[in-house]
Design a protein around this motif. Structure first.
Motif, PDB file in Angstrom:
ATOM      1  N   LEU A 308       0.799  -1.217   0.000  1.00  0.00           N
ATOM      2  CA  LEU A 308       0.000   0.000   0.000  1.00  0.00           C
ATOM      3  C   LEU A 308       0.839   1.278   0.000  1.00  0.00           C
ATOM      4  N   LEU A 309       1.907   1.295   0.781  1.00  0.00           N
ATOM      5  CA  LEU A 309       2.685   2.524   0.927  1.00  0.00           C
ATOM      6  C   LEU A 309       3.253   3.052  -0.390  1.00  0.00           C
ATOM      7  N   PRO A 310       3.847   2.195  -1.241  1.00  0.00           N
ATOM      8  CA  PRO A 310       4.333   2.726  -2.528  1.00  0.00           C
ATOM      9  C   PRO A 310       3.216   3.310  -3.385  1.00  0.00           C
ATOM     10  N   LEU A 311       2.013   2.734  -3.306  1.00  0.00           N
ATOM     11  CA  LEU A 311       0.891   3.284  -4.073  1.00  0.00           C
ATOM     12  C   LEU A 311       0.512   4.676  -3.571  1.00  0.00           C
ATOM     13  N   ILE A 312       0.469   4.833  -2.253  1.00  0.00           N
ATOM     14  CA  ILE A 312       0.147   6.142  -1.675  1.00  0.00           C
ATOM     15  C   ILE A 312       1.213   7.168  -2.058  1.00  0.00           C
ATOM     16  N   LEU A 313       2.480   6.782  -1.900  1.00  0.00           N
ATOM     17  CA  LEU A 313       3.562   7.702  -2.224  1.00  0.00           C
ATOM     18  C   LEU A 313       3.581   8.032  -3.717  1.00  0.00           C
ATOM     19  N   GLY A 314       3.323   7.019  -4.553  1.00  0.00           N
ATOM     20  CA  GLY A 314       3.299   7.243  -5.993  1.00  0.00           C
ATOM     21  C   GLY A 314       2.197   8.205  -6.394  1.00  0.00           C
ATOM     22  N   TYR A 315       0.991   8.018  -5.835  1.00  0.00           N
ATOM     23  CA  TYR A 315      -0.112   8.930  -6.135  1.00  0.00           C
ATOM     24  C   TYR A 315       0.223  10.346  -5.668  1.00  0.00           C
TER      25      TYR A 315
END
Length: 334
Positions: A308-315
């Motif tokens: 989840l964290l990479p998705l949040i950071l990417g967005y």
């Protein structure tokens, strides 16, 4: 090699809380500054500067709050009981603020009321977050791993001061963001406010730093006993350096510097808070290891978080990249 899962999760949640504070802090600061900006077009520019990112910023609040419950259930039960009243006030203020954000564009006939609601929601949310922080620092009454305090333990002179201090800090971040994102008359108006806001925040940092050791002897020993005094002295020195550089950036009209050095002041304050309170997650009684859930639960949740964290950071990075640059009058959210 054995991984200290409670420590890993404490770092993850600490990062989530810090990201929320700095990311949602500047858009809460925009609302706090609204009463000082009377021009309607300027207010529209202020709203347009945060419109693409404000709701995404609150993702970090969800991650930090929801993550606490399964990973540190003892801490969750104690803290949410102790903080019930100010926490509910904060959440209602965030909802109220979000509604006002949308309706001020859809209902222009009552815009002044929605602007007032946006300001009130932003100010109450910021103030309550500061009171939560102050209550956390001064300590929670605990007996048999349960909250043992009263309904109004969160209402103290120290928590009132930290509430006002955090609201001032958010206003500083909001003004720094506007210096970065706007131009013309609004930018000049903000630069007139920035020195006063920065001075207010620095005074608040010094006051809280001196007040905190008086609340807890262990914190006083940790900061002022040798050789700790030498090891920890870079933190207040760096605060002084960041404050000086921020003042210089404001005087030289370097648009990015007030915001970036404001973030540095928040980061250094966060480091100081960690030094003061580690390893307690419910100070001064329960450590992160005493509050942790079963290892299997932590591992299961960690797998999902790693995804989840990479998705949040990417967005987040994509949104800030797409909407980079200055916001001009007539552009943005409608």
């Amino acid at each position: 090699m054995t991984i200290d899962l409670p420590l890993v999760w404490a770092v993850i949640l600490l990062v989530a809380v810090f990201m929320y504070v700095v990311m949602d802090g500047f858009d809460l600061g925009i609302g706090i500054l609204f009463p000082f900006i009377r021009n309607g077009d300027h207010r529209d520019q202020m709203m347009s500067s945060i419109a693409p990112v404000w709701d995404g910023n609150e993702t970090w609040l969800i991650l930090g709050g929801v993550g606490l419950m399964p990973v540190f259930p003892v801490a969750f039960s104690i803290l949410f009981t102790a903080f019930y009243a100010p926490l509910i006030a904060m959440l209602l203020a965030l909802v109220f603020r979000g509604v006002a954000f949308e309706f001020r564009y859809r209902d222009p006939g009552h815009r002044r009321y929605w602007d007032a609601a946006f300001t009130l929601g932003s100010l109450v949310a910021a103030f309550m977050q500061g009171m939560l922080l102050g209550t956390f620092i001064q300590g929670i009454a605990v007996e048999d791993r349960a909250y043992a305090g009263g309904w109004f333990d969160w209402l103290t002179p120290f928590s009132l001061f930290t509430g006002a201090s955090l609201a001032a800090g958010y206003a500083l971040l909001g003004a720094g963001w506007l210096a970065l994102k706007t131009e013309g008359a609004l930018r000049e108006r903000v630069y007139g406010m920035l020195p006063w806001l920065l001075a207010l925040v620095l005074v608040a940092i010094v006051t809280v730093s001196l007040w905190t050791p008086l609340l807890n002897e262990e914190i006083a020993r940790r900061w002022f006993r040798l050789p700790n005094l030498f090891y920890l002295s870079p933190v207040p020195l760096l605060v002084a350096v960041a404050g000086f550089l921020a003042f210089r950036g404001i005087r030289q009209r370097r648009d990015a510097q007030p915001f970036l050095y404001g973030l540095a002041l928040f980061a250094l304050s966060f480091v100081g808070l960690g030094i003061s309170l580690y390893p307690y997650i419910v100070p001064p009684h329960i450590t992160i290891w005493e509050a942790a859930s079963a290892e299997s639960s932590q591992v299961f949740l960690l797998v999902g978080t790693v995804v989840l964290l990479p998705l949040i950071l990417g967005y987040m990075f994509y949104a800030y990249w797409v909407f980079r640059g200055k916001v001009r009058a007539g552009e943005g959210y409608h």
